[in-house]
Design a protein around this motif. Structure first.
Motif, PDB file in Angstrom:
ATOM      1  N   SER A 152     -35.291 -61.496   6.315  1.00  0.00           N
ATOM      2  CA  SER A 152     -34.171 -61.839   6.916  1.00  0.00           C
ATOM      3  C   SER A 152     -33.648 -60.846   8.009  1.00  0.00           C
ATOM      4  O   SER A 152     -33.974 -59.725   8.005  1.00  0.00           O
ATOM      5  N   ARG A 153     -32.540 -61.114   8.668  1.00  0.00           N
ATOM      6  CA  ARG A 153     -32.034 -60.222   9.671  1.00  0.00           C
ATOM      7  C   ARG A 153     -31.337 -59.313   8.895  1.00  0.00           C
ATOM      8  O   ARG A 153     -31.147 -58.180   9.344  1.00  0.00           O
ATOM      9  N   ALA A 154     -30.640 -59.388   7.760  1.00  0.00           N
ATOM     10  CA  ALA A 154     -29.969 -58.158   7.287  1.00  0.00           C
ATOM     11  C   ALA A 154     -31.020 -57.403   6.708  1.00  0.00           C
ATOM     12  O   ALA A 154     -30.655 -56.163   6.920  1.00  0.00           O
ATOM     13  N   GLY A 155     -32.247 -57.753   6.293  1.00  0.00           N
ATOM     14  CA  GLY A 155     -33.237 -57.057   5.730  1.00  0.00           C
ATOM     15  C   GLY A 155     -33.852 -56.191   7.178  1.00  0.00           C
ATOM     16  O   GLY A 155     -34.060 -55.064   6.776  1.00  0.00           O
ATOM     17  N   LEU A 156     -34.011 -56.837   8.198  1.00  0.00           N
ATOM     18  CA  LEU A 156     -34.311 -56.194   9.324  1.00  0.00           C
ATOM     19  C   LEU A 156     -33.541 -54.925   9.745  1.00  0.00           C
ATOM     20  O   LEU A 156     -33.725 -53.836  10.178  1.00  0.00           O
ATOM     21  N   ASP A 157     -32.129 -55.546   9.771  1.00  0.00           N
ATOM     22  CA  ASP A 157     -31.068 -54.374  10.140  1.00  0.00           C
ATOM     23  C   ASP A 157     -31.175 -53.101   9.157  1.00  0.00           C
ATOM     24  O   ASP A 157     -30.839 -51.990   9.497  1.00  0.00           O
ATOM     25  N   ALA A 158     -31.750 -53.407   7.777  1.00  0.00           N
ATOM     26  CA  ALA A 158     -31.791 -52.235   6.807  1.00  0.00           C
ATOM     27  C   ALA A 158     -32.953 -51.615   6.715  1.00  0.00           C
ATOM     28  O   ALA A 158     -33.474 -50.503   6.043  1.00  0.00           O
ATOM     29  N   LEU A 159     -33.919 -52.188   7.437  1.00  0.00           N
ATOM     30  CA  LEU A 159     -35.276 -51.628   7.504  1.00  0.00           C
ATOM     31  C   LEU A 159     -35.676 -49.996   7.864  1.00  0.00           C
ATOM     32  O   LEU A 159     -36.246 -49.546   6.807  1.00  0.00           O
ATOM     33  N   ASP A 160     -35.016 -49.585   8.536  1.00  0.00           N
ATOM     34  CA  ASP A 160     -35.283 -47.956   8.893  1.00  0.00           C
ATOM     35  C   ASP A 160     -34.676 -47.223   7.320  1.00  0.00           C
ATOM     36  O   ASP A 160     -35.375 -46.442   6.957  1.00  0.00           O
ATOM     37  N   ASP A 161     -33.712 -47.710   7.041  1.00  0.00           N
ATOM     38  CA  ASP A 161     -33.138 -47.165   5.705  1.00  0.00           C
ATOM     39  C   ASP A 161     -34.108 -47.330   4.533  1.00  0.00           C
ATOM     40  O   ASP A 161     -34.194 -46.296   3.679  1.00  0.00           O
ATOM     41  N   ILE A 162     -34.715 -48.544   4.467  1.00  0.00           N
ATOM     42  CA  ILE A 162     -35.529 -48.864   3.406  1.00  0.00           C
ATOM     43  C   ILE A 162     -36.779 -48.064   3.623  1.00  0.00           C
ATOM     44  O   ILE A 162     -37.212 -47.259   2.630  1.00  0.00           O
ATOM     45  N   LEU A 163     -37.483 -47.834   4.844  1.00  0.00           N
ATOM     46  CA  LEU A 163     -38.528 -47.180   4.936  1.00  0.00           C
ATOM     47  C   LEU A 163     -38.414 -45.513   4.583  1.00  0.00           C
ATOM     48  O   LEU A 163     -39.398 -44.995   4.402  1.00  0.00           O
ATOM     49  N   ALA A 164     -37.225 -45.431   4.624  1.00  0.00           N
ATOM     50  CA  ALA A 164     -36.841 -43.761   4.776  1.00  0.00           C
ATOM     51  C   ALA A 164     -37.040 -43.310   3.133  1.00  0.00           C
ATOM     52  O   ALA A 164     -36.765 -42.386   2.582  1.00  0.00           O
ATOM     53  N   ILE A 165     -36.999 -44.321   2.113  1.00  0.00           N
ATOM     54  CA  ILE A 165     -37.204 -44.247   0.834  1.00  0.00           C
ATOM     55  C   ILE A 165     -38.559 -43.924   0.422  1.00  0.00           C
ATOM     56  O   ILE A 165     -39.294 -44.397   0.293  1.00  0.00           O
ATOM     57  N   GLU A 166     -38.324 -42.457  -0.346  1.00  0.00           N
ATOM     58  CA  GLU A 166     -39.672 -42.100  -0.901  1.00  0.00           C
ATOM     59  C   GLU A 166     -40.043 -42.706  -1.914  1.00  0.00           C
ATOM     60  O   GLU A 166     -39.417 -43.016  -2.876  1.00  0.00           O
ATOM     61  N   GLY A 167     -41.492 -43.065  -2.075  1.00  0.00           N
ATOM     62  CA  GLY A 167     -41.793 -43.862  -3.332  1.00  0.00           C
ATOM     63  C   GLY A 167     -42.239 -45.177  -2.832  1.00  0.00           C
ATOM     64  O   GLY A 167     -42.893 -46.037  -3.826  1.00  0.00           O
ATOM     65  N   ILE A 168     -41.515 -45.999  -1.829  1.00  0.00           N
ATOM     66  CA  ILE A 168     -41.743 -47.367  -1.588  1.00  0.00           C
ATOM     67  C   ILE A 168     -43.159 -47.331  -0.689  1.00  0.00           C
ATOM     68  O   ILE A 168     -43.121 -46.506   0.285  1.00  0.00           O
ATOM     69  N   ASP A 169     -43.998 -47.819  -1.155  1.00  0.00           N
ATOM     70  CA  ASP A 169     -45.456 -47.691  -0.428  1.00  0.00           C
ATOM     71  C   ASP A 169     -45.596 -48.691   0.686  1.00  0.00           C
ATOM     72  O   ASP A 169     -46.411 -48.310   1.748  1.00  0.00           O
ATOM     73  N   GLY A 170     -44.870 -49.837   0.832  1.00  0.00           N
ATOM     74  CA  GLY A 170     -44.737 -50.464   2.087  1.00  0.00           C
ATOM     75  C   GLY A 170     -43.907 -51.522   2.099  1.00  0.00           C
ATOM     76  O   GLY A 170     -42.786 -51.780   1.481  1.00  0.00           O
ATOM     77  N   VAL A 171     -43.698 -52.281   3.513  1.00  0.00           N
ATOM     78  CA  VAL A 171     -42.689 -53.236   3.490  1.00  0.00           C
ATOM     79  C   VAL A 171     -43.642 -54.636   4.083  1.00  0.00           C
ATOM     80  O   VAL A 171     -44.381 -54.294   5.080  1.00  0.00           O
TER      81      VAL A 171
END
Ligand SMILES: O=C(O)C(=O)C[C@H](O)[C@@H](O)CO
Length: 256
Positions: free
Chosen positions: A153-172
């Motif tokens: 979603s557009r909201a998810g894309l807006d938060a993508l950089d914050d999500i990618l910065a979370i250590e432990g998440i392997d991928g999007v």
């Protein structure tokens, strides 16, 4: 003896491009057939296929018995469902509809035992620990979990950089169909505006050093996504391949 090594996690982390198939017939026998096709990975779909924990469990057993690597998509980010999936032995999860850093962090914690998360302790009863035959399961399980989050979603894309910065998440994983719908292109993930958003997000994910996932049955779409860095690449859907072949056969005889 530790938790089983999660080959999918480690091969994706090494940057391998792995191709897979969506498994949506919600039946272990059908999944066993798909597991003979030779895909690198198979995604057992608990979101759009009519699955419950028992059907997911039976399909996971079928994939574990094959050369293909299993990953399970759950219906949502419910920690209780995540707990059940991990206890039946899933080590790779795809969680849909992630739209914020807070949601991503909560989802990650649902896959981890305390103190790093809040996954309930009960694997001794379950396949995950091979019914308590893996003595070190509790202290080694976290390191073998592969968590890929769906941004669609557009909201998810807006938060993508914050999500990618979370250590432990392997991928999007970028979901083209739902992203298209959210962008006003319902049913048309190939709309130029959508494809640009998908490929742009894939580039950002790879630039962050994470696994970048996508699904399409269109070879040209797949080529564009792989050029953008996609390395967890869904290229087929069992239901579509199955009914497509049957419709072609039926039509060919109807002409004769
Ligand atoms: O949004 C998407 O695209 C996906 O998440 C994949 C779909 O859910 C899959 O079922 C194919 O349409």
């Amino acid at each position: 003896m530790p938790a089983p090594r999660n080959e999918l996690k480690h091969r994706l982390a090494a940057g391998e491009v792995l191709h897979g198939c969506w498994v949506s017939m919600a039946d272990p026998y059908a999944t066993e057939m798909v597991a003979t096709a030779g895909f690198d990975w198979l995604l057992i779909d608990g979101e759009h296929a009519p699955n419950d924990i028992r059907s997911l469990s039976g399909q996971l057993a079928a994939v574990l018995a094959s050369p293909s690597l299993p990953i399970m998509r759950l219906v949502d980010d419910n920690p209780a469902t995540i707990k059940q999936a991990l206890d039946i032995g899933a080590q790779s999860l795809l969680i849909p509809m992630i739209e914020s850093k807070a949601q991503a962090e909560r989802t990650l914690k649902a896959t981890r035992y305390p103190p790093n998360g809040f996954r309930g302790v009960g694997a001794a009863l379950a396949r995950a620990s091979k019914y308590n035959s893996v003595p070190d399961y509790l202290t080694t399980a976290d390191a073998e979990i592969c968590l890929i989050l769906q941004v669609e979603s557009r909201a998810g894309l807006d938060a993508l950089d914050d999500i990618l910065a979370i250590e432990g998440i392997d991928g999007v994983f970028i979901g083209p169909s739902d992203l298209a719908a959210d962008m006003g292109h319902l049913g048309n993930p190939s709309a130029p505006e959508v494809l640009d958003a998908v490929t742009g997000a894939l580039r950002r994910i790879r630039a962050a050093g994470k696994t970048a996932g996508v699904l399409s049955t269109d070879p040209a779409y797949i080529a564009a996504c792989k050029e953008a860095g996609a390395n967890f690449v869904g290229v087929a859907i069992d239901v579509l391949a199955f009914v497509g072949a049957l419709r072609t056969a039926a039509a060919s005889y109807k002409k004769s």
